[in-house]
Design a protein around this motif. Structure first.
Motif, PDB file in Angstrom:
ATOM      1  N   CYS A 182       0.798  -1.402   0.080  1.00  0.00           N
ATOM      2  CA  CYS A 182      -0.065   0.092   0.039  1.00  0.00           C
ATOM      3  C   CYS A 182       0.980   0.998   0.109  1.00  0.00           C
ATOM      4  O   CYS A 182       0.656   2.166  -0.907  1.00  0.00           O
ATOM      5  CB  CYS A 182      -0.882  -0.047   1.299  1.00  0.00           C
ATOM      6  SG  CYS A 182      -2.209  -1.340   1.178  1.00  0.00           S
ATOM      7  N   CYS A 183       1.834   1.466   0.822  1.00  0.00           N
ATOM      8  CA  CYS A 183       2.602   2.516   0.799  1.00  0.00           C
ATOM      9  C   CYS A 183       3.702   2.675  -0.280  1.00  0.00           C
ATOM     10  O   CYS A 183       4.126   1.548  -0.704  1.00  0.00           O
ATOM     11  CB  CYS A 183       3.519   2.446   2.195  1.00  0.00           C
ATOM     12  SG  CYS A 183       2.691   2.583   3.750  1.00  0.00           S
ATOM     13  N   GLY A 184       3.879   3.575  -0.827  1.00  0.00           N
ATOM     14  CA  GLY A 184       4.764   3.762  -1.956  1.00  0.00           C
ATOM     15  C   GLY A 184       4.269   3.024  -3.199  1.00  0.00           C
ATOM     16  O   GLY A 184       4.985   2.939  -4.314  1.00  0.00           O
ATOM     17  N   GLY A 185       2.921   2.614  -3.306  1.00  0.00           N
ATOM     18  CA  GLY A 185       2.423   2.305  -4.513  1.00  0.00           C
ATOM     19  C   GLY A 185       1.197   2.984  -5.010  1.00  0.00           C
ATOM     20  O   GLY A 185       1.083   4.142  -4.743  1.00  0.00           O
ATOM     21  N   PRO A 186       0.678   2.463  -6.137  1.00  0.00           N
ATOM     22  CA  PRO A 186      -0.341   3.161  -6.639  1.00  0.00           C
ATOM     23  C   PRO A 186      -1.556   3.322  -5.984  1.00  0.00           C
ATOM     24  O   PRO A 186      -2.667   4.020  -6.434  1.00  0.00           O
ATOM     25  CB  PRO A 186      -0.737   2.265  -8.016  1.00  0.00           C
ATOM     26  CG  PRO A 186      -0.119   0.940  -7.954  1.00  0.00           C
ATOM     27  CD  PRO A 186       1.045   1.150  -6.849  1.00  0.00           C
ATOM     28  N   LYS A 187      -1.733   2.633  -4.812  1.00  0.00           N
ATOM     29  CA  LYS A 187      -2.935   2.821  -3.964  1.00  0.00           C
ATOM     30  C   LYS A 187      -3.160   4.055  -3.367  1.00  0.00           C
ATOM     31  O   LYS A 187      -4.120   4.605  -2.926  1.00  0.00           O
ATOM     32  CB  LYS A 187      -2.992   1.513  -3.019  1.00  0.00           C
ATOM     33  CG  LYS A 187      -3.169   0.310  -3.611  1.00  0.00           C
ATOM     34  CD  LYS A 187      -3.231  -0.856  -2.429  1.00  0.00           C
ATOM     35  CE  LYS A 187      -3.577  -2.093  -2.859  1.00  0.00           C
ATOM     36  NZ  LYS A 187      -3.631  -2.990  -1.654  1.00  0.00           N
ATOM     37  N   VAL A 188      -1.843   4.697  -3.106  1.00  0.00           N
ATOM     38  CA  VAL A 188      -1.751   6.114  -2.522  1.00  0.00           C
ATOM     39  C   VAL A 188      -1.394   6.937  -3.828  1.00  0.00           C
ATOM     40  O   VAL A 188      -0.445   7.114  -4.113  1.00  0.00           O
ATOM     41  CB  VAL A 188      -0.679   6.110  -1.578  1.00  0.00           C
ATOM     42  CG1 VAL A 188      -0.835   7.636  -0.948  1.00  0.00           C
ATOM     43  CG2 VAL A 188      -0.936   5.202  -0.230  1.00  0.00           C
ATOM     44  N   THR A 189      -2.659   7.676  -4.412  1.00  0.00           N
ATOM     45  CA  THR A 189      -2.268   8.411  -5.501  1.00  0.00           C
ATOM     46  C   THR A 189      -1.946   9.965  -5.152  1.00  0.00           C
ATOM     47  O   THR A 189      -1.982  10.312  -3.837  1.00  0.00           O
ATOM     48  CB  THR A 189      -3.645   8.524  -6.126  1.00  0.00           C
ATOM     49  OG1 THR A 189      -4.372   9.102  -5.375  1.00  0.00           O
ATOM     50  CG2 THR A 189      -4.053   7.132  -6.722  1.00  0.00           C
ATOM     51  N   TRP A 195       6.228   6.689  15.019  1.00  0.00           N
ATOM     52  CA  TRP A 195       5.531   6.220  13.772  1.00  0.00           C
ATOM     53  C   TRP A 195       4.749   7.204  13.307  1.00  0.00           C
ATOM     54  O   TRP A 195       3.818   7.900  13.953  1.00  0.00           O
ATOM     55  CB  TRP A 195       4.799   5.042  14.048  1.00  0.00           C
ATOM     56  CG  TRP A 195       5.603   3.799  14.413  1.00  0.00           C
ATOM     57  CD1 TRP A 195       6.546   3.802  15.303  1.00  0.00           C
ATOM     58  CD2 TRP A 195       5.719   2.556  13.477  1.00  0.00           C
ATOM     59  NE1 TRP A 195       7.299   2.362  15.310  1.00  0.00           N
ATOM     60  CE2 TRP A 195       6.545   1.792  14.038  1.00  0.00           C
ATOM     61  CE3 TRP A 195       4.978   2.375  12.494  1.00  0.00           C
ATOM     62  CZ2 TRP A 195       6.984   0.527  13.597  1.00  0.00           C
ATOM     63  CZ3 TRP A 195       5.172   0.843  11.833  1.00  0.00           C
ATOM     64  CH2 TRP A 195       6.188  -0.068  12.440  1.00  0.00           C
ATOM     65  N   LEU A 196       4.789   7.578  12.037  1.00  0.00           N
ATOM     66  CA  LEU A 196       3.928   8.625  11.295  1.00  0.00           C
ATOM     67  C   LEU A 196       3.204   7.947  10.212  1.00  0.00           C
ATOM     68  O   LEU A 196       3.753   7.404   9.295  1.00  0.00           O
ATOM     69  CB  LEU A 196       4.752   9.691  10.984  1.00  0.00           C
ATOM     70  CG  LEU A 196       5.597  10.546  11.899  1.00  0.00           C
ATOM     71  CD1 LEU A 196       6.899  11.081  11.280  1.00  0.00           C
ATOM     72  CD2 LEU A 196       4.834  11.263  12.789  1.00  0.00           C
ATOM     73  N   GLY A 197       1.894   8.258  10.087  1.00  0.00           N
ATOM     74  CA  GLY A 197       1.169   7.663   9.026  1.00  0.00           C
ATOM     75  C   GLY A 197       0.316   8.694   8.077  1.00  0.00           C
ATOM     76  O   GLY A 197      -0.008   9.856   8.621  1.00  0.00           O
ATOM     77  N   LEU A 198      -0.063   8.321   7.096  1.00  0.00           N
ATOM     78  CA  LEU A 198      -0.741   9.252   6.393  1.00  0.00           C
ATOM     79  C   LEU A 198       0.154  10.423   5.752  1.00  0.00           C
ATOM     80  O   LEU A 198      -0.237  11.754   5.532  1.00  0.00           O
ATOM     81  CB  LEU A 198      -2.155   9.834   6.823  1.00  0.00           C
ATOM     82  CG  LEU A 198      -3.055   8.609   7.210  1.00  0.00           C
ATOM     83  CD1 LEU A 198      -4.180   9.520   7.898  1.00  0.00           C
ATOM     84  CD2 LEU A 198      -3.402   7.726   5.940  1.00  0.00           C
ATOM     85  N   VAL A 199       1.571   9.999   5.590  1.00  0.00           N
ATOM     86  CA  VAL A 199       2.374  10.897   5.072  1.00  0.00           C
ATOM     87  C   VAL A 199       2.351  11.036   3.438  1.00  0.00           C
ATOM     88  O   VAL A 199       3.103  10.583   2.817  1.00  0.00           O
ATOM     89  CB  VAL A 199       3.774  10.784   5.745  1.00  0.00           C
ATOM     90  CG1 VAL A 199       4.677  11.805   5.071  1.00  0.00           C
ATOM     91  CG2 VAL A 199       3.790  10.486   7.116  1.00  0.00           C
TER      92      VAL A 199
END
Length: 116
Positions: free
Chosen positions: A14-21, A70-74
């Protein structure tokens, strides 16, 4: 040995991929690498928080009580720049975390924390 602040960047399913546009993942990693060593990890199992970045304290920061943050939604350039500024200032245990980054901070489970 005085270890520097280190940054772990999740770049898997999910991170670093096309799921996060809308995120230039390579530019984000390159920006963070300007201020600290960056390690790319496989899935950290907190996919609902993609993109996940973990800021690990330096030796001095750990001695002062700093722990990994830990940081999310960056998912924007401003967040990556805020992280870079904090790391430049010393990171966990050395410099107070900017209030804006508290919006991204989260506590993963013990099992997940053990992965980093």
């Amino acid at each position: 040995m005085n270890l520097p602040v280190r940054i772990t960047v999740c770049r898997d399913c999910c991170c670093g991929g096309p799921k996060v546009t809308g995120v230039d993942h390579d530019a984000q990693r390159a920006r963070l690498a300007q201020v600290a060593p960056v390690r790319i990890s496989g899935c950290l199992d907190v996919c609902e928080k993609a993109n996940v970045i973990v800021v690990q304290p330096s030796a001095a920061g750990r001695a002062a009580g700093g722990r990994p943050v830990w940081l999310g939604l960056v998912n924007d350039d401003e967040a990556a720049e805020d992280i870079a500024g904090w790391v430049r200032a010393g990171g966990p245990g050395v410099a107070p975390m900017p209030a804006i980054l508290e919006l991204y901070a989260f506590s993963p489970s013990r099992r997940v924390r053990a992965q980093v």
